[in-house]
Design a protein around this motif. Structure first.
Motif, PDB file in Angstrom:
ATOM      1  N   VAL A   2       3.138  -3.063 -14.701  1.00 59.39           N
ATOM      2  CA  VAL A   2       2.863  -2.824 -13.787  1.00 59.39           C
ATOM      3  C   VAL A   2       4.431  -2.415 -12.561  1.00 59.39           C
ATOM      4  O   VAL A   2       4.070  -2.089 -12.061  1.00 59.39           O
ATOM      5  CB  VAL A   2       1.250  -3.261 -13.373  1.00 59.39           C
ATOM      6  CG1 VAL A   2       1.305  -2.649 -11.810  1.00 59.39           C
ATOM      7  CG2 VAL A   2       0.563  -2.945 -14.026  1.00 59.39           C
ATOM      8  N   THR A   3       4.744  -3.846 -12.582  1.00 61.13           N
ATOM      9  CA  THR A   3       5.997  -3.594 -11.199  1.00 61.13           C
ATOM     10  C   THR A   3       6.638  -3.246 -11.748  1.00 61.13           C
ATOM     11  O   THR A   3       7.662  -3.300 -10.659  1.00 61.13           O
ATOM     12  CB  THR A   3       6.112  -5.529 -11.143  1.00 61.13           C
ATOM     13  OG1 THR A   3       6.192  -5.977 -13.070  1.00 61.13           O
ATOM     14  CG2 THR A   3       4.784  -6.256 -11.211  1.00 61.13           C
ATOM     15  N   HIS A   4       7.323  -1.921 -12.842  1.00 56.48           N
ATOM     16  CA  HIS A   4       8.371  -1.662 -12.728  1.00 56.48           C
ATOM     17  C   HIS A   4       8.291  -0.507 -11.900  1.00 56.48           C
ATOM     18  O   HIS A   4       9.039   0.294 -11.511  1.00 56.48           O
ATOM     19  CB  HIS A   4       8.657  -0.497 -14.792  1.00 56.48           C
ATOM     20  CG  HIS A   4       9.260  -0.205 -14.704  1.00 56.48           C
ATOM     21  ND1 HIS A   4      10.895  -0.026 -14.316  1.00 56.48           N
ATOM     22  CD2 HIS A   4       9.090   1.505 -14.813  1.00 56.48           C
ATOM     23  CE1 HIS A   4      11.610   1.116 -14.561  1.00 56.48           C
ATOM     24  NE2 HIS A   4      10.610   1.823 -15.051  1.00 56.48           N
ATOM     25  N   GLU A  29       7.293  -4.364  -1.515  1.00 58.94           N
ATOM     26  CA  GLU A  29       7.730  -3.499   0.185  1.00 58.94           C
ATOM     27  C   GLU A  29       6.767  -1.950   0.416  1.00 58.94           C
ATOM     28  O   GLU A  29       6.860  -1.191   1.260  1.00 58.94           O
ATOM     29  CB  GLU A  29       8.436  -3.253   1.294  1.00 58.94           C
ATOM     30  CG  GLU A  29       8.592  -4.744   0.918  1.00 58.94           C
ATOM     31  CD  GLU A  29       7.976  -6.225   2.059  1.00 58.94           C
ATOM     32  OE1 GLU A  29       7.216  -5.637   2.862  1.00 58.94           O
ATOM     33  OE2 GLU A  29       7.949  -7.262   1.285  1.00 58.94           O
ATOM     34  N   SER A  30       6.789  -1.458  -1.085  1.00 60.38           N
ATOM     35  CA  SER A  30       6.056  -0.149  -1.078  1.00 60.38           C
ATOM     36  C   SER A  30       4.772   0.006  -0.362  1.00 60.38           C
ATOM     37  O   SER A  30       3.670  -0.974  -0.355  1.00 60.38           O
ATOM     38  CB  SER A  30       5.819  -0.116  -2.446  1.00 60.38           C
ATOM     39  OG  SER A  30       5.388   0.310  -3.736  1.00 60.38           O
ATOM     40  N   ILE A  31       4.517   1.268  -0.138  1.00 57.58           N
ATOM     41  CA  ILE A  31       2.789   1.327   0.696  1.00 57.58           C
ATOM     42  C   ILE A  31       1.507   0.811  -1.105  1.00 57.58           C
ATOM     43  O   ILE A  31       0.519   0.681  -0.690  1.00 57.58           O
ATOM     44  CB  ILE A  31       2.765   2.990   0.762  1.00 57.58           C
ATOM     45  CG1 ILE A  31       1.413   2.774   1.649  1.00 57.58           C
ATOM     46  CG2 ILE A  31       2.581   4.664   0.076  1.00 57.58           C
ATOM     47  CD1 ILE A  31       0.856   4.396   1.935  1.00 57.58           C
ATOM     48  N   ILE A  32       1.974   1.157  -1.563  1.00 57.51           N
ATOM     49  CA  ILE A  32       1.108   0.911  -3.002  1.00 57.51           C
ATOM     50  C   ILE A  32       1.470  -0.640  -3.116  1.00 57.51           C
ATOM     51  O   ILE A  32      -0.159  -1.276  -3.060  1.00 57.51           O
ATOM     52  CB  ILE A  32       2.077   1.718  -4.702  1.00 57.51           C
ATOM     53  CG1 ILE A  32       1.652   3.299  -4.662  1.00 57.51           C
ATOM     54  CG2 ILE A  32       1.178   1.182  -5.807  1.00 57.51           C
ATOM     55  CD1 ILE A  32       2.144   3.576  -5.077  1.00 57.51           C
ATOM     56  N   GLU A  33       2.257  -0.815  -3.125  1.00 57.31           N
ATOM     57  CA  GLU A  33       2.150  -2.572  -3.193  1.00 57.31           C
ATOM     58  C   GLU A  33       0.975  -3.051  -1.562  1.00 57.31           C
ATOM     59  O   GLU A  33       0.752  -3.794  -2.650  1.00 57.31           O
ATOM     60  CB  GLU A  33       3.584  -2.709  -3.672  1.00 57.31           C
ATOM     61  CG  GLU A  33       3.725  -4.837  -2.606  1.00 57.31           C
ATOM     62  CD  GLU A  33       3.621  -5.255  -3.773  1.00 57.31           C
ATOM     63  OE1 GLU A  33       3.622  -7.227  -3.931  1.00 57.31           O
ATOM     64  OE2 GLU A  33       3.575  -5.444  -4.631  1.00 57.31           O
ATOM     65  N   ARG A  34       1.533  -2.554  -1.031  1.00 53.83           N
ATOM     66  CA  ARG A  34       0.554  -3.059   0.248  1.00 53.83           C
ATOM     67  C   ARG A  34      -0.263  -2.926   0.021  1.00 53.83           C
ATOM     68  O   ARG A  34      -1.354  -4.586   0.039  1.00 53.83           O
ATOM     69  CB  ARG A  34       1.321  -2.606   1.758  1.00 53.83           C
ATOM     70  CG  ARG A  34       2.583  -3.324   2.564  1.00 53.83           C
ATOM     71  CD  ARG A  34       3.131  -3.133   3.058  1.00 53.83           C
ATOM     72  NE  ARG A  34       2.995  -0.959   3.768  1.00 53.83           N
ATOM     73  CZ  ARG A  34       3.906  -1.330   3.474  1.00 53.83           C
ATOM     74  NH1 ARG A  34       5.112  -1.251   3.157  1.00 53.83           N
ATOM     75  NH2 ARG A  34       4.247   0.156   3.564  1.00 53.83           N
ATOM     76  N   GLU A  35      -1.063  -2.080  -0.781  1.00 52.43           N
ATOM     77  CA  GLU A  35      -2.564  -2.302  -1.019  1.00 52.43           C
ATOM     78  C   GLU A  35      -3.081  -2.811  -2.212  1.00 52.43           C
ATOM     79  O   GLU A  35      -4.069  -3.771  -1.788  1.00 52.43           O
ATOM     80  CB  GLU A  35      -2.783  -0.188  -1.158  1.00 52.43           C
ATOM     81  CG  GLU A  35      -4.316  -0.102  -1.429  1.00 52.43           C
ATOM     82  CD  GLU A  35      -4.920  -0.312  -0.096  1.00 52.43           C
ATOM     83  OE1 GLU A  35      -6.456  -0.776  -0.402  1.00 52.43           O
ATOM     84  OE2 GLU A  35      -4.800  -0.396   0.921  1.00 52.43           O
ATOM     85  N   ALA A  36      -2.520  -3.275  -2.892  1.00 53.06           N
ATOM     86  CA  ALA A  36      -2.721  -3.697  -4.443  1.00 53.06           C
ATOM     87  C   ALA A  36      -2.335  -5.132  -3.600  1.00 53.06           C
ATOM     88  O   ALA A  36      -3.696  -5.959  -4.408  1.00 53.06           O
ATOM     89  CB  ALA A  36      -1.620  -4.168  -5.416  1.00 53.06           C
ATOM     90  N   GLN A  37      -1.824  -5.489  -2.820  1.00 53.11           N
ATOM     91  CA  GLN A  37      -1.474  -7.580  -1.922  1.00 53.11           C
ATOM     92  C   GLN A  37      -3.042  -7.572  -1.779  1.00 53.11           C
ATOM     93  O   GLN A  37      -3.880  -8.353  -1.560  1.00 53.11           O
ATOM     94  CB  GLN A  37      -0.427  -7.280  -1.135  1.00 53.11           C
ATOM     95  CG  GLN A  37      -0.615  -8.765  -1.132  1.00 53.11           C
ATOM     96  CD  GLN A  37       0.800  -8.646  -0.030  1.00 53.11           C
ATOM     97  OE1 GLN A  37       1.169  -8.987   1.564  1.00 53.11           O
ATOM     98  NE2 GLN A  37       2.359  -8.869  -1.061  1.00 53.11           N
ATOM     99  N   GLU A  38      -3.253  -6.701  -0.533  1.00 50.50           N
ATOM    100  CA  GLU A  38      -4.425  -6.402   0.240  1.00 50.50           C
ATOM    101  C   GLU A  38      -6.376  -6.335  -0.910  1.00 50.50           C
ATOM    102  O   GLU A  38      -7.271  -7.358  -0.040  1.00 50.50           O
ATOM    103  CB  GLU A  38      -4.394  -5.434   1.467  1.00 50.50           C
ATOM    104  CG  GLU A  38      -5.630  -5.401   2.063  1.00 50.50           C
ATOM    105  CD  GLU A  38      -6.054  -6.315   2.996  1.00 50.50           C
ATOM    106  OE1 GLU A  38      -6.742  -7.585   3.311  1.00 50.50           O
ATOM    107  OE2 GLU A  38      -4.384  -7.139   3.535  1.00 50.50           O
ATOM    108  N   ARG A  39      -6.307  -5.735  -1.523  1.00 49.94           N
ATOM    109  CA  ARG A  39      -7.200  -5.917  -2.604  1.00 49.94           C
ATOM    110  C   ARG A  39      -6.859  -7.085  -3.427  1.00 49.94           C
ATOM    111  O   ARG A  39      -8.360  -7.534  -3.430  1.00 49.94           O
ATOM    112  CB  ARG A  39      -7.055  -4.916  -3.244  1.00 49.94           C
ATOM    113  CG  ARG A  39      -7.883  -3.107  -2.121  1.00 49.94           C
ATOM    114  CD  ARG A  39      -7.463  -1.675  -3.385  1.00 49.94           C
ATOM    115  NE  ARG A  39      -7.841  -0.686  -2.539  1.00 49.94           N
ATOM    116  CZ  ARG A  39      -8.678  -0.185  -2.942  1.00 49.94           C
ATOM    117  NH1 ARG A  39      -9.542  -0.187  -3.886  1.00 49.94           N
ATOM    118  NH2 ARG A  39      -8.820   0.877  -1.601  1.00 49.94           N
TER     119      ARG A  39
END
Length: 731
Positions: A319-321, A326-336
């Motif tokens: 997944v991390t590939h 700091e991407s918008i997808i990363e920030r959303e995943a981190q929050e959820r």
């Protein structure tokens, strides 16, 4: 005449026959109790940060007489009961930190039992509704503390709201000509929310809506709010599922900007990326997942090596590939932090293009993985392993049911490889239990649901060999990556990592559990080594299997355990009996697994240790979100149980008492595991008292007892979908 052979050692022999001298009182005159109390209070107030035991206080106030020292101990006990001082550990006290004012968090409750928790911990303070200043649940407030009344709990009044917590409420709209109300079952709010007509956002009577409180004017009974979103008509399945998510503060739709970002990620894998990786595309590889799964995180590869050993690859979606820091997808995943699995749907952590298409290890498609490759002998002993980036191509997608059938019949696709994997998994499992892992083999309550979401029937999902096969290899991969970082070998520095930890059970809870199960004729050893205790729990669970009390004993055993959580400080995993354990195998649905992938990549490339502070913060957030998601999942099951029982009013069922509280008995039905409550007001043949130590309600006059685990027969009298509550009465 009896001779006195021994001489007293506390006097010289020459004076043994003389009458004892009157002992001189130490410390002069005896101190009066009133003066003693004043002296003790002064001692604490002059050293507010220090802790003292009764001997130290006695010395400070000049008490040397042994009897009076005991009196000092009694006074300390009374002062602690009056909350002038706090017992910080056994027999040691310090001045209670609360002055006349304090800052902390306000907890609002719909039953009026509001409380204030000081920010530095300490005893909660009761805040009556008239003294709440209309503070909302979770607000940071300043409180004026009232003078302490002897024998009463501490009380106070909100004098300032320092910080409002952003909160929304879910409920049903009642719209009239000029205004509207949101009627809510929220446990933190006793009053309906008034909504002006221009703040309705098109909502109609009977709609489920999310409302934000804007103000609560002084002297007004109801807070004033505005509609944030309309979820749909109450009773509609999707509306109700979204309402459950909103109640727990979980997102029920995906942000458009995040989905757009995911749609820009190319599906094709560049050739230069393939060349950097170990190529497993020609090695037999398959996935085994639930029937309705679309997000395949993990695959297994298997091949025989020339030396006769087996090479087993545990391949995990990389997944991390695709999701960059700091991407918008990363920030959303981190929050959820996690995907949420409600009774009839999955709310994914990642956008569906990633979770179900690009990252999902679908058959006959080339996929990028982060893999642990094991070399194992016939006894399932790991001879060596490597952690590598790979490219794979799954040959077959099995459901658990298909794989199970092949294991049972010995017929079907890749039967030899499946049987080999199953044999190795059983040996891994056996070794795990030998080392003291606890065997909680619980069933899940599932619903057969029609296209409108209506529950048609209940069934129980049990883990069979196909499930356990996957579980064992995932456990092996998780503990291997944790030991790789956490146990680097002599002379090497340990680097920061994210562990999945499970602390040892609370000894007091274990004692209470052991005392409770004695009434069923079971014994449990609560002292000894970790392995002895866990083996004792396994023996208990085995002997309760198939008996009426099985589910109850397993539930109470789980309650006696600590909750597993994420942390950077490793203390091992008690339940699994692993000294090192992490979460590496589900990055599509868990954020900590993404953190672990990033850390592994960094350390495999020779990178320096990550700073702990940020990791700690993310561990706490992920543990918290995991708990919220589990609560939402339970609420969705509860909703379907109530919906399922709605057309069974007046019917009689056998059950077992699954919970005992001061407000009534919880009863779980044998036939379908639905749980409801017999309110204490309906136990009208006596006055019942709640005995929390023995998990029972006891009648004062008749001495009749209703105990946890007792069989019971009930009639279904009410099914309240709004409250997700079933009401039963005794038959």
């Amino acid at each position: 005449m009896r001779k006195n052979k021994s001489k007293r050692k506390d006097k010289p022999a020459s004076k043994a026959g003389l009458p004892p001298k009157k002992e001189k009182k130490k410390g002069g005159k005896r101190m009066r109790k009133e003066l003693m109390v004043v002296s003790i209070v002064n001692a604490f107030q002059s050293s507010p940060k220090e802790a003292f035991n009764y001997k130290q206080i006695s010395k400070l106030i000049g008490v040397e007489n042994a009897v009076q020292k005991l009196q000092v101990a009694d006074i300390l006990y009374d002062l602690a009961a009056d909350q002038f001082i706090t017992e910080i550990d056994r027999g040691r006290y310090k001045l209670h930190d609360l002055g006349s004012q304090a800052t902390g968090t306000f907890n609002r409750r719909s039953n009026g039992k509001n409380s204030f928790v000081p920010e530095d911990g300490g005893t909660p303070v009761f805040i009556a509704e008239r003294n709440s200043g209309h503070a909302m649940d979770g607000d940071k407030v300043k409180v004026q503390l009232f003078a302490k009344r002897k024998g009463a709990e501490p009380e106070g009044e909100v004098i300032e709201i320092l910080e409002r917590k952003e909160a929304t409420y879910v409920g049903k709209l009642q719209v009239t000509k000029g205004f509207a109300f949101l009627v809510t079952e929220d446990k933190t709010l006793a009053n309906d929310i008034f909504i002006p007509k221009d703040k309705l956002k098109g909502g109609k009577s009977g709609d489920k809506a999310i409302v934000q409180i804007e103000e609560w004017p002084e002297g007004q009974k109801n807070p004033i709010g505005k509609v944030v979103d309309i979820l749909g008509q109450a009773g509609d399945n999707t509306t109700e599922m979204h309402a459950i998510l909103a109640e727990f503060g979980l997102p029920y739709k995906y942000p458009v900007a995040v989905e757009k970002a995911a749609n820009r990620i190319p599906e094709e894998i560049p050739q230069e990326e393939i060349e950097k990786r170990e190529d497993f595309r020609q090695v037999l590889t398959f996935t085994i997942d639930p029937r309705d799964a679309k997000d395949f995180d993990d695959a297994l590869s298997v091949r025989r090596l020339e030396n006769g050993n087996w090479e087993i690859g545990v391949h995990i979606a990389d997944v991390t590939h695709y999701v960059r820091p700091e991407s918008i997808i990363e920030r959303e995943a981190q929050e959820r932090a996690t995907s949420v699995y409600l009774v009839d749907r999955t709310i994914p952590m990642l956008p569906e293009r990633l979770s179900n298409l690009i990252c999902s290890l679908r058959p006959d498609e080339e996929k990028l993985c982060f893999s642990v490759i094991f070399e194992m002998n016939e006894d399932a002993e790991v001879k060596k392993y490597r952690i590598v980036r790979t490219v794979i191509k799954s040959d077959r997608r099995f459901t658990y049911e298909e794989a199970q059938q092949i294991l049972e019949t010995g017929e079907g696709d890749h039967k030899d490889e499946l049987i080999i994997l199953n044999t190795l998994a059983k040996k891994l499992r056996e070794a795990r239990f030998k080392n003291g892992a606890i065997n909680f083999d619980r069933y899940e309550v599932k619903f057969e649901i029609d296209e409108k979401g209506k529950p048609l029937s209940v069934y129980f999902k049990e883990a069979k060999d196909a499930n356990k096969l996957i579980e064992e290899f995932m456990l092996l991969a998780n503990r291997t990556v944790a030991a790789f970082v956490g146990d680097p070998g002599k002379g090497k520095t340990k680097k920061s990592f994210v562990y999945r930890i499970h602390e040892q059970p609370n000894p007091e809870k274990m004692e209470n559990f052991a005392a409770f199960i004695r009434r069923f004729g079971y014994k449990l050893k609560t002292e000894g080594s970790q392995t002895e205790i866990s083996k004792g729990i396994n023996r208990l669970l085995d002997s309760a299997q198939g008996k009426p009390e099985e589910n109850l004993i397993e539930t109470l055993a789980i309650r006696a355990m600590q909750k597993a959580r994420y942390a950077t400080e490793n203390v091992g995993h008690y339940g699994l009996a692993f000294p090192f354990y992490s979460h590496f195998t589900s990055p599509i649905r868990r954020y900590p697994d993404m953190m672990v992938h990033r850390l592994l990549e960094r350390y495999l490339d020779g990178g320096r240790s990550m700073p702990k502070a940020k990791l700690d913060e993310l561990c706490d957030h992920s543990s918290n979100m995991e708990q919220i998601a589990a609560n939402a999942e339970r609420a969705s099951v509860k909703y379907k149980q109530v919906e399922f029982m709605k057309d069974k009013l007046g019917m009689v069922f056998d059950g077992v008492i699954s919970g005992v509280t001061e407000w009534g008995l919880y009863v779980e039905l044998n036939e379908n595991k639905c749980e409801g409550m017999v309110p204490i007001r309906d136990l009208d043949d006596d006055y019942y008292e709640f005995d929390d130590k023995n998990y029972c309600l006891a009648g004062r006059r008749t001495r009749r007892e209703y105990r946890l685990g007792d069989p019971i027969t009930i009639k279904v009298v009410q099914a309240n979908l709004e409250r997700k509550q079933l009401d039963f009465m005794l038959v």
